[in-house]
Design a protein around this motif. Structure first.
Motif, mmCIF file in Angstrom:
data_model
loop_
_atom_site.group_PDB
_atom_site.id
_atom_site.type_symbol
_atom_site.label_atom_id
_atom_site.label_comp_id
_atom_site.label_asym_id
_atom_site.label_seq_id
_atom_site.Cartn_x
_atom_site.Cartn_y
_atom_site.Cartn_z
ATOM 1 N N PRO A 146 31.690 34.842 33.581
ATOM 2 C CA PRO A 146 32.912 34.552 32.847
ATOM 3 C C PRO A 146 34.138 34.637 33.759
ATOM 4 C CG PRO A 146 32.103 36.766 32.336
ATOM 5 C CD PRO A 146 31.038 36.081 33.144
ATOM 6 N N LYS A 147 35.152 33.875 33.441
ATOM 7 C CA LYS A 147 36.365 33.861 34.244
ATOM 8 C C LYS A 147 37.024 35.237 34.227
ATOM 9 C CE LYS A 147 40.802 31.486 34.732
ATOM 10 N NZ LYS A 147 41.719 30.474 34.152
ATOM 11 N N LEU A 148 37.480 35.675 35.394
ATOM 12 C CA LEU A 148 38.103 36.998 35.502
ATOM 13 C C LEU A 148 39.460 37.009 34.806
ATOM 14 C CD1 LEU A 148 38.073 39.858 36.772
ATOM 15 C CD2 LEU A 148 39.276 38.861 38.737
ATOM 16 N N ASP A 149 39.652 37.951 33.907
ATOM 17 C CA ASP A 149 40.932 38.141 33.220
ATOM 18 C C ASP A 149 41.090 39.629 32.930
ATOM 19 O OD1 ASP A 149 43.257 38.005 31.775
ATOM 20 O OD2 ASP A 149 42.328 37.195 29.956
ATOM 21 N N THR A 150 41.702 40.354 33.867
ATOM 22 C CA THR A 150 41.812 41.806 33.682
ATOM 23 C C THR A 150 42.766 42.175 32.561
ATOM 24 O OG1 THR A 150 43.471 41.860 35.457
ATOM 25 C CG2 THR A 150 41.197 42.351 36.062
ATOM 26 N N HIS A 151 43.653 41.270 32.178
ATOM 27 C CA HIS A 151 44.541 41.575 31.054
ATOM 28 C C HIS A 151 43.763 41.697 29.748
ATOM 29 C CE1 HIS A 151 47.771 40.897 28.013
ATOM 30 N NE2 HIS A 151 48.421 41.690 28.845
ATOM 31 N N LEU A 204 34.903 41.653 42.157
ATOM 32 C CA LEU A 204 34.927 41.122 40.797
ATOM 33 C C LEU A 204 34.183 42.045 39.842
ATOM 34 C CD1 LEU A 204 34.277 37.350 41.582
ATOM 35 C CD2 LEU A 204 36.465 38.457 41.113
ATOM 36 N N ALA A 205 33.066 42.612 40.305
ATOM 37 C CA ALA A 205 32.302 43.532 39.461
ATOM 38 C C ALA A 205 33.107 44.797 39.172
ATOM 39 C CB ALA A 205 30.982 43.888 40.138
ATOM 40 N N ALA A 206 33.845 45.296 40.168
ATOM 41 C CA ALA A 206 34.662 46.497 39.971
ATOM 42 C C ALA A 206 35.762 46.238 38.937
ATOM 43 C CB ALA A 206 35.272 46.936 41.298
ATOM 44 N N LEU A 207 36.387 45.074 39.001
ATOM 45 C CA LEU A 207 37.452 44.751 38.048
ATOM 46 C C LEU A 207 36.892 44.588 36.636
ATOM 47 C CD1 LEU A 207 39.446 42.221 40.258
ATOM 48 C CD2 LEU A 207 40.230 44.476 39.514
ATOM 49 N N SER A 243 51.992 39.003 33.456
ATOM 50 C CA SER A 243 52.239 37.992 34.481
ATOM 51 C C SER A 243 51.747 38.460 35.851
ATOM 52 C CB SER A 243 53.743 37.687 34.538
ATOM 53 O OG SER A 243 54.035 36.790 35.582
ATOM 54 N N LEU A 244 51.988 39.729 36.168
ATOM 55 C CA LEU A 244 51.558 40.259 37.461
ATOM 56 C C LEU A 244 50.031 40.290 37.566
ATOM 57 C CD1 LEU A 244 52.286 41.587 40.160
ATOM 58 C CD2 LEU A 244 52.453 43.781 38.964
ATOM 59 N N LEU A 245 49.357 40.653 36.492
ATOM 60 C CA LEU A 245 47.897 40.704 36.513
ATOM 61 C C LEU A 245 47.290 39.320 36.730
ATOM 62 C CD1 LEU A 245 47.110 43.242 33.627
ATOM 63 C CD2 LEU A 245 46.829 43.601 36.088
ATOM 64 N N ARG A 246 47.921 38.306 36.195
ATOM 65 C CA ARG A 246 47.415 36.949 36.407
ATOM 66 C C ARG A 246 47.436 36.591 37.893
ATOM 67 N NH1 ARG A 246 50.573 34.034 31.340
ATOM 68 N NH2 ARG A 246 49.078 34.669 29.712
ATOM 69 N N ARG A 247 48.519 36.957 38.587
ATOM 70 C CA ARG A 247 48.593 36.670 40.021
ATOM 71 C C ARG A 247 47.556 37.484 40.798
ATOM 72 N NH1 ARG A 247 54.178 36.767 38.858
ATOM 73 N NH2 ARG A 247 54.462 38.819 39.809
ATOM 74 N N MET A 248 47.368 38.728 40.419
ATOM 75 C CA MET A 248 46.383 39.567 41.103
ATOM 76 C C MET A 248 44.958 39.073 40.829
ATOM 77 S SD MET A 248 48.264 43.230 40.347
ATOM 78 C CE MET A 248 47.316 44.277 41.449
ATOM 79 N N ASP A 249 44.710 38.586 39.615
ATOM 80 C CA ASP A 249 43.396 38.006 39.299
ATOM 81 C C ASP A 249 43.149 36.742 40.113
ATOM 82 O OD1 ASP A 249 43.033 40.039 37.503
ATOM 83 O OD2 ASP A 249 43.404 38.819 35.716
ATOM 84 N N ASP A 250 44.181 35.911 40.259
ATOM 85 C CA ASP A 250 44.031 34.698 41.064
ATOM 86 C C ASP A 250 43.658 35.044 42.501
ATOM 87 O OD1 ASP A 250 44.615 33.047 38.948
ATOM 88 O OD2 ASP A 250 46.748 32.879 39.422
ATOM 89 N N ARG A 251 44.275 36.066 43.027
ATOM 90 C CA ARG A 251 43.967 36.501 44.389
ATOM 91 C C ARG A 251 42.510 36.968 44.487
ATOM 92 N NH1 ARG A 251 43.568 37.006 49.716
ATOM 93 N NH2 ARG A 251 44.000 39.083 50.551
#
Length: 396
Positions: free
Chosen positions: A4-9, A117-120, A99-107
């Motif tokens: 699944p696409k990463l989305d930490t938010h 990715l597994a840790a997040l 907004s900040l989490l989206r940039r960090m997820d993109d990175r």
């Protein structure tokens, strides 16, 4: 099967839905004025009126047993509503975090390391699990209050409150008040569930991104198979690549520090309120047990135990996740030492030294900007509780 696409938010997905449902965050597709009317109505009827009815009953109570029982409930509810109101005051920071989490997820997606990715994703699962755990606690407390009303031979409200109506001799008033209390209790329960579980959720997010950055930094300067294929024997190109990786990680570190500063502003007030609430409720329940245990009913004692356990658990959870985040920040600092800096360019070592100087102090979140969220703090809180209980026991 595709990941699944990463989305930490999504760690605060449930919290966001609760805030939309309770009038704090306007969902898309709903007009501003319609949502504002809904928000004002539900918060006047429940968020304001519910604690006022509890407080009014407390003021009219004359016996010590009733005061102890009412005070436990009233303190908990008022502090919970203050934490809920704080969410409204920090809405801009909540949007900034998203907004900040989206940039960090993109990175993290661009790097594409499976371990990162597994840790997040693991931290997202933990955050969502904490919400569900608090949810079950509130369901248990609400169910217990309903059972208490059902099994008592005489008429009893879900919670001791004053409404200015004769519900003891009027079946209609009694039914209407209990319907209102059940509705208000359900709304307050989901409000409190979100308010109590979003501090550990944000701490999980911060811990997860620190862990991802730690793994990223530790790999700097170590040539894997792909590097050897792309740069066979080209030592200078490899050094430049390692330097660029370090610069990118320093930018990531700045984002992590910015995320920590925002979370600090968001959590300072609710965590301090939780510490104060826990101390007050623990002392009140101790008085209830020491002085009123022989004169009051068993269900009231069980509810007091539930409140005592809940407020203690809330403090433990935020201290545990705060301590966990501090440990991860220390591991992140160690990662800069662990990268392969020996074989790098002078400018790499210079940037690394500056970064190490900025990361010597471990990151901490403070309640009220003074009390660190750590297991040491929880130990001090429990020692204070034990000391207060011992003092009351000696006074008895």
């Amino acid at each position: 099967m595709e990941e699944p696409k990463l989305d930490t938010h999504s760690a605060v997905y449930y919290h966001w839905r609760v805030w939309e449902l309770t009038g704090l965050m306007r969902p898309r597709g709903i007009s501003r004025w319609a949502y504002r009317l809904y928000s004002v109505t539900i918060n006047l009827v429940v968020t304001l009126l519910f604690p006022l009815s509890l407080l009014a009953r407390l003021l009219f109570t004359t016996n010590l047993a009733g005061i102890c029982e009412n005070l436990t409930i009233t303190i908990t509810d008022i502090v919970a509503n203050l934490k809920f109101a704080n969410v409204y005051l920090v809405r801009s920071q909540l949007y900034e975090i998203r907004s900040l989490l989206r940039r960090m997820d993109d990175r993290a997606r661009r790097v594409g390391d499976p371990e990162e990715l597994a840790a997040l994703r693991r931290e997202v699962d933990i955050a969502q699990g904490s919400f569900r755990t608090f949810g079950w606690i509130f369901v248990f407390g609400t169910t217990l209050s309903c059972i208490r009303v059902i099994i008592r031979p005489d008429r009893e409200l879900l919670y001791p409150a004053w409404f200015g109506l004769d519900w003891m001799h009027s079946t209609r008033n009694y039914v209407l008040i209990n319907i209102y209390q059940l509705f208000g209790l359900a709304v307050q329960a989901i409000q409190n569930c979100a308010s109590d579980s979003y501090p550990p959720a944000f701490l999980c997010l911060l811990t997860g991104h620190m862990r991802a950055l730690e793994l990223r930094v530790r790999r700097i300067g170590y040539r894997d198979a792909r590097d050897r294929e792309h740069f066979p024997g080209d030592y200078e190109v490899w050094q430049e690549q390692s330097y660029e990786q370090l610069i990118e990680c320093i930018r990531d570190l700045r984002r992590v520090h910015r995320l920590r500063r925002i979370i600090q502003r968001i959590l300072a007030v609710p965590c301090m309120a939780q510490f104060a609430c826990s101390a007050a409720v623990q002392c009140t329940v101790a008085m209830h047990f020491l002085y009123m245990a022989d004169d009051h009913d068993l269900t009231a004692m069980i509810i007091s135990i539930v409140f005592f356990t809940a407020v203690t658990l809330e403090v433990f959870v935020i201290c545990f996740f705060g301590d966990r985040m501090r440990t991860q920040s220390e591991a992140l600092c160690d990662a800069f030492y662990a990268c392969n800096w020996v074989d790098q360019l002078p400018k790499f070592k210079r940037e690394l030294l500056f970064t190490l100087a900025r990361t010597q102090r471990p990151s901490l979140i403070f309640a009220g900007n003074y009390i660190a969220l750590s297991l040491e703090t929880f130990e001090q809180v429990m020692r204070f509780t034990y000391s207060a209980f011992t003092l009351l026991l000696r006074a008895k």
